[in-house]
Scaffold this motif. Sequence first.
Motif, PDB file in Angstrom:
ATOM      1  N   VAL A   1       8.580  -4.081  -4.218  1.00 32.70           N
ATOM      2  CA  VAL A   1       8.864  -3.203  -5.346  1.00 32.70           C
ATOM      3  C   VAL A   1       7.845  -2.070  -5.352  1.00 32.70           C
ATOM      4  O   VAL A   1       6.666  -2.276  -5.053  1.00 32.70           O
ATOM      5  N   LEU A   2       8.328  -0.863  -5.648  1.00 31.43           N
ATOM      6  CA  LEU A   2       7.468   0.323  -5.668  1.00 31.43           C
ATOM      7  C   LEU A   2       7.663   1.075  -6.982  1.00 31.43           C
ATOM      8  O   LEU A   2       8.663   0.893  -7.683  1.00 31.43           O
ATOM      9  N   ALA A   3       6.712   1.929  -7.307  1.00 32.07           N
ATOM     10  CA  ALA A   3       6.892   2.843  -8.436  1.00 32.07           C
ATOM     11  C   ALA A   3       7.884   3.926  -8.013  1.00 32.07           C
ATOM     12  O   ALA A   3       7.974   4.279  -6.835  1.00 32.07           O
ATOM     13  N   ALA A   4       8.635   4.434  -8.964  1.00 31.69           N
ATOM     14  CA  ALA A   4       9.636   5.462  -8.680  1.00 31.69           C
ATOM     15  C   ALA A   4       8.965   6.718  -8.114  1.00 31.69           C
ATOM     16  O   ALA A   4       7.789   6.988  -8.385  1.00 31.69           O
ATOM     17  N   PRO A   5       9.683   7.499  -7.313  1.00 33.74           N
ATOM     18  CA  PRO A   5       9.113   8.678  -6.645  1.00 33.74           C
ATOM     19  C   PRO A   5       8.497   9.713  -7.581  1.00 33.74           C
ATOM     20  O   PRO A   5       7.569  10.425  -7.200  1.00 33.74           O
ATOM     21  N   GLU A   6       9.012   9.800  -8.822  1.00 29.93           N
ATOM     22  CA  GLU A   6       8.475  10.800  -9.754  1.00 29.93           C
ATOM     23  C   GLU A   6       7.203  10.329 -10.461  1.00 29.93           C
ATOM     24  O   GLU A   6       6.545  11.096 -11.164  1.00 29.93           O
TER      25      GLU A   6
ATOM     26  N   ALA B  43       2.988   8.594   6.051  1.00 33.41           N
ATOM     27  CA  ALA B  43       1.940   8.933   7.015  1.00 33.41           C
ATOM     28  C   ALA B  43       1.868   7.909   8.145  1.00 33.41           C
ATOM     29  O   ALA B  43       1.531   8.243   9.284  1.00 33.41           O
ATOM     30  N   GLN B  44       2.214   6.663   7.827  1.00 36.11           N
ATOM     31  CA  GLN B  44       2.188   5.605   8.835  1.00 36.11           C
ATOM     32  C   GLN B  44       3.574   5.365   9.440  1.00 36.11           C
ATOM     33  O   GLN B  44       3.765   4.432  10.231  1.00 36.11           O
ATOM     34  N   GLU B  45       4.527   6.220   9.045  1.00 31.46           N
ATOM     35  CA  GLU B  45       5.909   6.123   9.532  1.00 31.46           C
ATOM     36  C   GLU B  45       6.488   4.727   9.301  1.00 31.46           C
ATOM     37  O   GLU B  45       7.115   4.121  10.172  1.00 31.46           O
ATOM     38  N   ILE B  46       6.273   4.235   8.103  1.00 30.92           N
ATOM     39  CA  ILE B  46       6.767   2.915   7.706  1.00 30.92           C
ATOM     40  C   ILE B  46       7.924   3.090   6.726  1.00 30.92           C
ATOM     41  O   ILE B  46       7.783   3.788   5.704  1.00 30.92           O
ATOM     42  N   THR B  47       9.036   2.488   7.029  1.00 24.33           N
ATOM     43  CA  THR B  47      10.216   2.567   6.160  1.00 24.33           C
ATOM     44  C   THR B  47      10.317   1.287   5.336  1.00 24.33           C
ATOM     45  O   THR B  47      10.419   0.187   5.892  1.00 24.33           O
ATOM     46  N   VAL B  48      10.273   1.445   4.033  1.00 20.73           N
ATOM     47  CA  VAL B  48      10.374   0.301   3.124  1.00 20.73           C
ATOM     48  C   VAL B  48      11.613   0.489   2.246  1.00 20.73           C
ATOM     49  O   VAL B  48      11.845   1.579   1.704  1.00 20.73           O
ATOM     50  N   LYS B  49      12.392  -0.564   2.125  1.00 21.89           N
ATOM     51  CA  LYS B  49      13.560  -0.535   1.244  1.00 21.89           C
ATOM     52  C   LYS B  49      13.272  -1.410   0.027  1.00 21.89           C
ATOM     53  O   LYS B  49      13.499  -2.628   0.052  1.00 21.89           O
ATOM     54  N   PRO B  50      12.740  -0.818  -1.039  1.00 27.85           N
ATOM     55  CA  PRO B  50      12.346  -1.611  -2.214  1.00 27.85           C
ATOM     56  C   PRO B  50      13.546  -2.200  -2.946  1.00 27.85           C
ATOM     57  O   PRO B  50      14.618  -1.599  -2.986  1.00 27.85           O
ATOM     58  N   VAL B  51      13.343  -3.367  -3.516  1.00 26.83           N
ATOM     59  CA  VAL B  51      14.408  -3.990  -4.310  1.00 26.83           C
ATOM     60  C   VAL B  51      14.524  -3.306  -5.670  1.00 26.83           C
ATOM     61  O   VAL B  51      15.555  -3.417  -6.339  1.00 26.83           O
ATOM     62  N   SER B  52      13.471  -2.602  -6.070  1.00 26.02           N
ATOM     63  CA  SER B  52      13.528  -1.813  -7.312  1.00 26.02           C
ATOM     64  C   SER B  52      12.436  -0.758  -7.285  1.00 26.02           C
ATOM     65  O   SER B  52      11.437  -0.884  -6.571  1.00 26.02           O
ATOM     66  N   GLN B  53      12.645   0.294  -8.068  1.00 21.89           N
ATOM     67  CA  GLN B  53      11.655   1.353  -8.235  1.00 21.89           C
ATOM     68  C   GLN B  53      11.380   1.475  -9.731  1.00 21.89           C
ATOM     69  O   GLN B  53      12.281   1.754 -10.515  1.00 21.89           O
ATOM     70  N   GLU B  54      10.145   1.244 -10.088  1.00 20.32           N
ATOM     71  CA  GLU B  54       9.779   1.084 -11.498  1.00 20.32           C
ATOM     72  C   GLU B  54       9.259   2.375 -12.134  1.00 20.32           C
ATOM     73  O   GLU B  54       8.745   3.257 -11.446  1.00 20.32           O
ATOM     74  N   PRO B  55       9.376   2.476 -13.486  1.00 25.29           N
ATOM     75  CA  PRO B  55       8.970   3.701 -14.192  1.00 25.29           C
ATOM     76  C   PRO B  55       7.472   3.912 -14.311  1.00 25.29           C
ATOM     77  O   PRO B  55       7.020   5.001 -14.663  1.00 25.29           O
ATOM     78  N   ASN B  56       6.685   2.893 -14.024  1.00 28.58           N
ATOM     79  CA  ASN B  56       5.227   3.043 -14.011  1.00 28.58           C
ATOM     80  C   ASN B  56       4.612   1.924 -13.192  1.00 28.58           C
ATOM     81  O   ASN B  56       5.276   0.929 -12.881  1.00 28.58           O
ATOM     82  N   VAL B  57       3.361   2.074 -12.829  1.00 27.77           N
ATOM     83  CA  VAL B  57       2.711   1.130 -11.922  1.00 27.77           C
ATOM     84  C   VAL B  57       2.535  -0.248 -12.553  1.00 27.77           C
ATOM     85  O   VAL B  57       2.544  -1.267 -11.859  1.00 27.77           O
ATOM     86  N   ARG B  58       2.405  -0.308 -13.872  1.00 31.21           N
ATOM     87  CA  ARG B  58       2.258  -1.595 -14.529  1.00 31.21           C
ATOM     88  C   ARG B  58       3.533  -2.431 -14.434  1.00 31.21           C
ATOM     89  O   ARG B  58       3.489  -3.661 -14.415  1.00 31.21           O
ATOM     90  N   ALA B  59       4.666  -1.750 -14.370  1.00 29.73           N
ATOM     91  CA  ALA B  59       5.933  -2.464 -14.194  1.00 29.73           C
ATOM     92  C   ALA B  59       6.019  -3.066 -12.792  1.00 29.73           C
ATOM     93  O   ALA B  59       6.572  -4.147 -12.599  1.00 29.73           O
ATOM     94  N   VAL B  60       5.453  -2.353 -11.809  1.00 33.31           N
ATOM     95  CA  VAL B  60       5.391  -2.885 -10.434  1.00 33.31           C
ATOM     96  C   VAL B  60       4.550  -4.156 -10.433  1.00 33.31           C
ATOM     97  O   VAL B  60       4.936  -5.193  -9.893  1.00 33.31           O
TER      98      VAL B  60
END
Length: 271
Positions: free
Chosen positions: A157-162, A175-192
């Motif tokens: 799970v990652l924080a949303a792009p915005e 930067a490390q050319e790593i592709t991650v497909k998160p199961v969800s993108q959260e509205p803030n880091v605390r939600a992650v």
Amino acid sequence: MSFSLTPARRRTAAAALTAALLVPLAACSSDDTRQDGNGSPASGSASTAPQANLTVLAAASLTDVFKTAGSAYEKSHPGTGLTFSFAGSQELVAQVSQGSPADVLVTADTKSMDKVRAETAAPTVIAKNRLVIATGKGNPFKVDELKDLADTKLKVVLAAPEVPAGKYSKKVLDAQEITVKPVSQEPNVRAVLSKVELGEADAGLVYKTDAESAKDKVDAVEIPDEQNAIAQYPAATLKDSKNAAAAAAFVAWLSSPEGQKILQDAGFQKP
């Protein structure tokens, strides 16, 4: 034996009684308003304590440390009360843009603060932070480095792009050319962090201070400096604040030795 007073004697007696009553009242007044040698109220008395109730809009990753800082500030500044509103920086910026009443804004990146430059005084960076990989306690899936997050069997799970944390996460992964497909993108880091704490995700990218605040529930996998991103936290007073002096004092205090000690004890880096 009875007797009566003449009008002149009655006036004299009344004046004496009034004077007697005023003496203790004057003494009480003198005790209540302590004065220095110049006749001014003594420093630290109730009459000189700042009186302001400040509303502080702060990035979600500051939740724990600002509660501690707020208590310390109120204790050393009698008469000032602090009310915090925590959210993702993008949400805070939207609130300011919409005219929500507040006195201070603290974001988790400079770009968010720049978006409301017309509504704030000049910002001051009060702290820095860095990303870590948060995993369940004991790191059951043996996540050791960023590239492990690309495993499709892993629920990431990652924080949303915005969100600042989402922007930093994208920066380090790209930067490390790593592709991650998160199961969800959260509205803030605390939600992650919450998703990882609850076991709803196997891993997530959060700030080091977030993982530290939940160290009894999550483990933190360090990311090497050369692969990491540094988050900066600018603080500024809002131009529409009705408590400009008190708001500026709080922002300045965050950079003081006392404020910095609280931030650094929580894991934040020096600005």
